[in-house]
Write a protein that holds these residues in place. Structure first.
Motif, PDB file in Angstrom:
ATOM      1  N   LEU A 112       0.816  -1.215   0.000  1.00  0.00           N
ATOM      2  CA  LEU A 112       0.000   0.000   0.000  1.00  0.00           C
ATOM      3  C   LEU A 112       0.850   1.267   0.000  1.00  0.00           C
ATOM      4  CD1 LEU A 112      -2.831  -1.062   2.476  1.00  0.00           C
ATOM      5  CD2 LEU A 112      -2.730  -1.314  -0.015  1.00  0.00           C
ATOM      6  N   ALA A 113       2.023   1.220   0.607  1.00  0.00           N
ATOM      7  CA  ALA A 113       2.908   2.395   0.591  1.00  0.00           C
ATOM      8  C   ALA A 113       3.359   2.714  -0.830  1.00  0.00           C
ATOM      9  CB  ALA A 113       4.108   2.172   1.504  1.00  0.00           C
ATOM     10  N   LEU A 114       3.649   1.681  -1.600  1.00  0.00           N
ATOM     11  CA  LEU A 114       4.034   1.880  -3.001  1.00  0.00           C
ATOM     12  C   LEU A 114       2.884   2.488  -3.794  1.00  0.00           C
ATOM     13  CD1 LEU A 114       5.932   1.477  -5.444  1.00  0.00           C
ATOM     14  CD2 LEU A 114       5.009  -0.830  -5.628  1.00  0.00           C
ATOM     15  N   LEU A 115       1.682   1.970  -3.593  1.00  0.00           N
ATOM     16  CA  LEU A 115       0.516   2.524  -4.288  1.00  0.00           C
ATOM     17  C   LEU A 115       0.259   3.963  -3.846  1.00  0.00           C
ATOM     18  CD1 LEU A 115      -1.806  -0.603  -4.171  1.00  0.00           C
ATOM     19  CD2 LEU A 115      -0.584   0.298  -6.173  1.00  0.00           C
ATOM     20  N   LEU A 116       0.450   4.218  -2.569  1.00  0.00           N
ATOM     21  CA  LEU A 116       0.275   5.573  -2.050  1.00  0.00           C
ATOM     22  C   LEU A 116       1.280   6.525  -2.700  1.00  0.00           C
ATOM     23  CD1 LEU A 116      -1.591   6.908   0.037  1.00  0.00           C
ATOM     24  CD2 LEU A 116       0.180   6.513   1.737  1.00  0.00           C
ATOM     25  N   LEU A 152      -0.375  11.849   4.716  1.00  0.00           N
ATOM     26  CA  LEU A 152      -0.838  11.669   6.092  1.00  0.00           C
ATOM     27  C   LEU A 152      -1.449  10.279   6.322  1.00  0.00           C
ATOM     28  CD1 LEU A 152      -2.534  15.156   6.588  1.00  0.00           C
ATOM     29  CD2 LEU A 152      -0.311  14.403   7.478  1.00  0.00           C
ATOM     30  N   LEU A 153      -1.806   9.601   5.245  1.00  0.00           N
ATOM     31  CA  LEU A 153      -2.402   8.263   5.351  1.00  0.00           C
ATOM     32  C   LEU A 153      -1.351   7.154   5.421  1.00  0.00           C
ATOM     33  CD1 LEU A 153      -5.226   8.696   2.684  1.00  0.00           C
ATOM     34  CD2 LEU A 153      -5.391   9.011   5.170  1.00  0.00           C
ATOM     35  N   ARG A 154      -0.090   7.521   5.264  1.00  0.00           N
ATOM     36  CA  ARG A 154       0.984   6.522   5.195  1.00  0.00           C
ATOM     37  C   ARG A 154       1.026   5.583   6.411  1.00  0.00           C
ATOM     38  NH1 ARG A 154       4.614   5.725   1.582  1.00  0.00           N
ATOM     39  NH2 ARG A 154       4.255   7.759   0.664  1.00  0.00           N
ATOM     40  N   PRO A 155       0.946   6.086   7.640  1.00  0.00           N
ATOM     41  CA  PRO A 155       0.991   5.142   8.767  1.00  0.00           C
ATOM     42  C   PRO A 155      -0.136   4.104   8.714  1.00  0.00           C
ATOM     43  CG  PRO A 155       1.358   7.371   9.549  1.00  0.00           C
ATOM     44  CD  PRO A 155       0.940   7.481   8.102  1.00  0.00           C
ATOM     45  N   ALA A 156      -1.321   4.524   8.330  1.00  0.00           N
ATOM     46  CA  ALA A 156      -2.442   3.581   8.215  1.00  0.00           C
ATOM     47  C   ALA A 156      -2.187   2.575   7.090  1.00  0.00           C
ATOM     48  CB  ALA A 156      -3.747   4.338   7.968  1.00  0.00           C
ATOM     49  N   THR A 206       0.428   0.026   8.183  1.00  0.00           N
ATOM     50  CA  THR A 206      -0.158  -0.934   9.122  1.00  0.00           C
ATOM     51  C   THR A 206      -0.917  -2.011   8.365  1.00  0.00           C
ATOM     52  OG1 THR A 206      -0.345   0.700  10.897  1.00  0.00           O
ATOM     53  CG2 THR A 206      -1.838  -1.186  10.998  1.00  0.00           C
ATOM     54  N   LEU A 207      -1.699  -1.602   7.385  1.00  0.00           N
ATOM     55  CA  LEU A 207      -2.532  -2.555   6.646  1.00  0.00           C
ATOM     56  C   LEU A 207      -1.739  -3.454   5.701  1.00  0.00           C
ATOM     57  CD1 LEU A 207      -5.606  -0.326   5.831  1.00  0.00           C
ATOM     58  CD2 LEU A 207      -5.509  -2.242   7.437  1.00  0.00           C
ATOM     59  N   THR A 208      -0.642  -2.966   5.159  1.00  0.00           N
ATOM     60  CA  THR A 208       0.136  -3.752   4.196  1.00  0.00           C
ATOM     61  C   THR A 208       0.503  -5.122   4.752  1.00  0.00           C
ATOM     62  OG1 THR A 208       0.982  -1.840   3.001  1.00  0.00           O
ATOM     63  CG2 THR A 208       2.290  -3.847   2.871  1.00  0.00           C
ATOM     64  N   ASP A 209       0.890  -5.167   6.000  1.00  0.00           N
ATOM     65  CA  ASP A 209       1.282  -6.442   6.618  1.00  0.00           C
ATOM     66  C   ASP A 209       0.151  -7.464   6.629  1.00  0.00           C
ATOM     67  OD1 ASP A 209       3.828  -5.526   7.120  1.00  0.00           O
ATOM     68  OD2 ASP A 209       3.431  -5.021   9.214  1.00  0.00           O
ATOM     69  N   TYR A 210      -1.076  -7.004   6.673  1.00  0.00           N
ATOM     70  CA  TYR A 210      -2.205  -7.925   6.791  1.00  0.00           C
ATOM     71  C   TYR A 210      -2.546  -8.644   5.486  1.00  0.00           C
ATOM     72  CZ  TYR A 210      -2.853  -5.621  11.269  1.00  0.00           C
ATOM     73  OH  TYR A 210      -2.655  -5.115  12.526  1.00  0.00           O
ATOM     74  N   LEU A 214     -10.481   5.033   7.360  1.00  0.00           N
ATOM     75  CA  LEU A 214      -9.863   6.338   7.139  1.00  0.00           C
ATOM     76  C   LEU A 214      -9.469   6.511   5.674  1.00  0.00           C
ATOM     77  CD1 LEU A 214      -8.510   8.986   8.223  1.00  0.00           C
ATOM     78  CD2 LEU A 214      -6.459   7.594   8.555  1.00  0.00           C
ATOM     79  N   ILE A 215      -8.755   5.537   5.137  1.00  0.00           N
ATOM     80  CA  ILE A 215      -8.292   5.638   3.751  1.00  0.00           C
ATOM     81  C   ILE A 215      -9.464   5.507   2.787  1.00  0.00           C
ATOM     82  CG2 ILE A 215      -6.804   4.594   1.982  1.00  0.00           C
ATOM     83  CD1 ILE A 215      -4.917   3.782   4.331  1.00  0.00           C
ATOM     84  N   ARG A 216     -10.384   4.617   3.093  1.00  0.00           N
ATOM     85  CA  ARG A 216     -11.573   4.431   2.250  1.00  0.00           C
ATOM     86  C   ARG A 216     -12.352   5.740   2.119  1.00  0.00           C
ATOM     87  NH1 ARG A 216     -16.803   3.412   3.915  1.00  0.00           N
ATOM     88  NH2 ARG A 216     -18.147   2.539   2.302  1.00  0.00           N
ATOM     89  N   GLU A 217     -12.550   6.431   3.233  1.00  0.00           N
ATOM     90  CA  GLU A 217     -13.293   7.689   3.205  1.00  0.00           C
ATOM     91  C   GLU A 217     -12.601   8.728   2.324  1.00  0.00           C
ATOM     92  OE1 GLU A 217     -14.370  11.278   6.283  1.00  0.00           O
ATOM     93  OE2 GLU A 217     -14.462   9.222   7.059  1.00  0.00           O
ATOM     94  N   ARG A 218     -11.274   8.853   2.447  1.00  0.00           N
ATOM     95  CA  ARG A 218     -10.531   9.810   1.617  1.00  0.00           C
ATOM     96  C   ARG A 218     -10.633   9.446   0.137  1.00  0.00           C
ATOM     97  NH1 ARG A 218      -6.339  13.091   3.491  1.00  0.00           N
ATOM     98  NH2 ARG A 218      -6.880  13.844   5.537  1.00  0.00           N
TER      99      ARG A 218
END
Length: 151
Positions: free
Chosen positions: A63-67, A79-83, A86-90, A115-119
């Motif tokens: 997800l960081a790469l896509l971000l 600002l969404l990077r920490p979230a 966190t999710l990438t590992d899952y 959070l990311i979905r809403e944005r």
């Protein structure tokens, strides 16, 4: 919106609904499933956003790469990077023996996802769920009402 972008959104919403259903399950909730489905929901929303802009993206669960690829059109998404991290590992971690999610971990994963979905939904000009009264419907389980006992 291009039909193929809409397909990414439909698939993302399927993962979101699945995660929401599992976190609310009263009997045998699958917290690993909540974490797992939170990740592809965000992955697909990020890919929908990139697709809408005509940006090519690799086959990845990172997800960081896509971000990073969204930064030219959505610089404030940093600002969404920490979230996202966190999710990438899952995407893989909770799918196999050795690591299992608990309720708190599942709630954190679903919060990051929401959070990311809403944005992403706002960026894609999808209905604002806060205005339609649907906001937060699935985000976290509702508290169980306390039963009153007769004396």
């Amino acid at each position: 919106m291009r039909p193929s972008t809409h397909e990414w959104i439909v698939k993302a919403e399927g993962d979101y609904v699945m995660a929401c259903r599992e976190i609310r399950a009263r009997k045998a909730p699958n917290y690993d499933g909540v974490c797992f489905h939170a990740q592809p929901c965000v992955e697909k929303y990020l890919k929908a956003r990139l697709h809408a802009d005509g940006v090519d993206f690799p086959k990845t669960h990172d997800l960081a790469l896509l971000l990073d690829l969204t930064m030219p059109s959505e610089p404030d998404w940093e600002l969404l990077r920490p979230a996202a991290e966190t999710l990438t590992d899952y995407a893989v971690r909770v799918r196999y023996p050795g690591i299992s999610a608990d309720k708190q971990t599942a709630q954190e994963a679903l919060s990051c996802c929401s959070l990311i979905r809403e944005r992403a939904r706002l960026s894609l000009n999808l209905p604002d769920e806060k205005k339609t009264g649907r906001a937060g419907q699935c985000t976290l389980p509702r508290a169980k009402p306390k039963r009153r006992t007769r004396k």
